[in-house]
Design an enzyme around this catalytic site. Structure first.
Site, PDB file in Angstrom:
ATOM      1  N   CYS A  85      29.750  58.425  38.395  1.00  0.00           N
ATOM      2  CA  CYS A  85      29.377  57.319  37.510  1.00  0.00           C
ATOM      3  C   CYS A  85      29.364  55.951  38.192  1.00  0.00           C
ATOM      4  O   CYS A  85      28.325  55.292  38.283  1.00  0.00           O
ATOM      5  CB  CYS A  85      30.331  57.259  36.314  1.00  0.00           C
ATOM      6  SG  CYS A  85      30.360  58.768  35.318  1.00  0.00           S
ATOM      7  N   HIS A 135      31.902  50.504  33.586  1.00  0.00           N
ATOM      8  CA  HIS A 135      32.507  51.289  34.663  1.00  0.00           C
ATOM      9  C   HIS A 135      32.357  50.653  36.044  1.00  0.00           C
ATOM     10  O   HIS A 135      32.230  51.351  37.058  1.00  0.00           O
ATOM     11  CB  HIS A 135      31.949  52.713  34.685  1.00  0.00           C
ATOM     12  CG  HIS A 135      32.952  53.728  35.132  1.00  0.00           C
ATOM     13  ND1 HIS A 135      32.753  55.086  35.061  1.00  0.00           N
ATOM     14  CD2 HIS A 135      34.195  53.581  35.665  1.00  0.00           C
ATOM     15  CE1 HIS A 135      33.802  55.733  35.511  1.00  0.00           C
ATOM     16  NE2 HIS A 135      34.700  54.843  35.891  1.00  0.00           N
TER      17      HIS A 135
END
Length: 492
Positions: A85, A135
């Site tokens: 990610c 993130h």
């Protein structure tokens, strides 16, 4: 005499109009050329390339994406450079490779000094907005895992995005919370992708009169696999699902159950994306909007007996990607076969937007090829895992690797040498490793040369994981660094 004067006056008037028109024409053309396109990036999490109808999958229901694909460029070999990610997101926003921007491990911070997508577009007169999973804030260097996923992302850590309805990370997709620009906590009511999309639609409506860049970042179909709304779960019967040929028999029942939940998330997102596309059309700005749909990485979904990502296999590294931009690319669907890597996306976007590519970028700008109706002319794109961690840590077989993906082959090396070689056209499920087979010696040598050239271009000397962790003052989380003394011998 009066008649002659009147004719002369009329002739002067006509000539003046013609001259005025000829002077204004270039200005009008120049004004039209200056119209800036909007940019909308729809980003899913862990959605692999094979799981959309327009790629030939007849069991997953994605009618809105299939319709979008019929008007878009379809990238058949969109490759995530590092299939995790945070590294993907950092490369998407900077146009750089993980060992340059430093995010080669989840929950590590993208430096404030990075030159990012939103900052570049803002300098060129754009409004900037971000909705959903971020993130990229991480925890400070020299620290291990903490609750950075559940706290607000400070304004100076939003990398140029002004409108903000974001959360560092959450994989609770029902009644999850987020923070606004002022760090006030709110709740996404119900399945979060739906109100997130509503916020994106509201943003579009409020900003349609001037150029904007908006990223809508969903958390699903990333696991947990069984939390999509009930109506979407009921669309799939696990027993009826066909699996990829490389799912071992002993994992097939489990894989079908997981697949049913995964597909439920996908169909829910497809519904949300359909609403956003409709709103874009109703706002009257579709033709002048660069609309991108993609994902950060795929999911093994029990292919080869594995789940999730980090591996160099197609289920992990290949992602769906569509680009629709009617004003420059038309609305006829066209398939792009040559591979494109994560760092190439932002330079290509800027090229389509008539914005100069910064010197800090390492990715390639393929906008001219796309505008000219050509393929990319790109032989190969890099894939890598500088540091194995978490789901594929050293203790369960994780290994450092570098590799390339061409439109036909996958080639990867670990620290001991050549590791994988697949002919992806003849062996689409990557079950026949050709490494070190005499009859493929020349092919392996050629691909090895391409890989070495790619690594040289990016100043990647392919060191052991510990070297990079030390260079960036990172600590391993969750005892990822524990590995046997004969680690290299075991990983063959």
């Amino acid at each position: 005499m009066k008649t002659q004067s009147l004719l002369a006056l009329l002739s002067f008037f006509v000539l003046s109009v013609l001259l005025l028109g000829s002077c204004n024409a270039p200005k009008q053309e120049e004004k039209e050329a200056e119209v800036k396109p909007n940019v909308i990036i729809i980003l899913a999490d862990q959605w692999r390339a094979q799981e959309v109808g327009y790629m030939g999958n007849t069991q997953v229901k994605t009618p809105n994406l299939d319709k979008l694909a019929s008007q878009s460029l379809i990238f058949e070999n969109a490759i995530t450079t590092m299939s995790v990610c945070a590294p993907f997101r950092a490369s998407l926003l900077t146009g750089q490779y993980p060992l340059t921007h430093g995010v080669f491990y989840n929950d590590k911070p993208l430096p404030n000094e990075a030159l990012t997508m939103a900052e570049i577009y803002k300098e060129n007169g754009y409004a900037t907005g971000y909705i959903g999973k971020w993130h990229l804030n991480g925890h400070a260097r020299g620290e291990t895992y903490n609750d950075s996923r559940g706290i607000p992302v400070p304004k100076d850590r939003r990398q140029g995005f002004d409108y903000w309805k974001g959360r560092e990370v959450s994989h609770n997709y029902n009644n999850s919370f987020y923070f606004d620009e002022n760090d006030v906590k709110h709740t996404w009511e119900g399945y979060d992708a739906f109100p997130q999309t509503d916020s994106a639609i509201s943003y579009i409506q409020k900003n349609k009169e001037h150029p904007f860049v908006l990223m809508l970042s969903y958390g699903s179909p990333h696991d947990p696999y069984f939390t999509a709304p009930k109506e979407y779960q009921e669309m799939y019967n696990a027993a009826d699902l066909k699996l990829r040929d490389n799912v071992p028999v002993e994992f097939q029942d489990s894989a079908r159950n997981v697949m049913a939940g995964y597909y439920a998330h996908i169909s829910a997102l497809d519904f949300a994306i359909g609403n956003l596309i409709d709103a874009l059309d109703k706002a009257g700005i579709s033709d002048n909007t660069i609309l991108i749909f993609s994902s950060d990485h795929g999911d093994m979904l029990m292919s080869k007996g594995m789940l999730k990502k980090q591996r160099p296999y197609d289920e992990s590294i290949k992602v769906p990607m569509l680009i629709r931009y009617p004003n420059k690319l038309g609305t006829a669907s066209r398939r792009i076969i040559d591979p494109i890597g994560t760092p190439d996306i932002l330079p290509t976007l800027l090229g389509l937007s008539n914005i100069q590519k910064p010197t800090s970028f390492e990715g390639k700008d393929f906008s001219k090829q796309l505008e000219d109706g050509e393929d990319l002319g790109n032989e190969a794109t890099l894939i890598m895992l500088p540091v194995p961690f978490h789901e594929w840590k050293f203790s369960n077989g994780g290994r450092e690797y570098r590799g390339i993906r061409t439109k036909q082959y996958t080639y990867a090396k670990d620290l001991k040498g050549a590791w994988l070689l697949f002919d992806d056209e003849k062996d689409p499920f990557q079950e026949n490793n050709l490494v070190d087979k005499p009859e493929f010696k020349d092919l392996q040598s050629k691909l090895d040369g391409v890989l070495k050239q790619k690594l040289a271009e990016t100043n990647d000397t392919f060191l052991p994981a510990d070297e990079y962790m030390t260079q960036w003052n990172y600590l391993y989380d969750m005892k990822d660094s524990l590995r046997a003394a004969n680690y290299l011998e075991l990983n063959r």
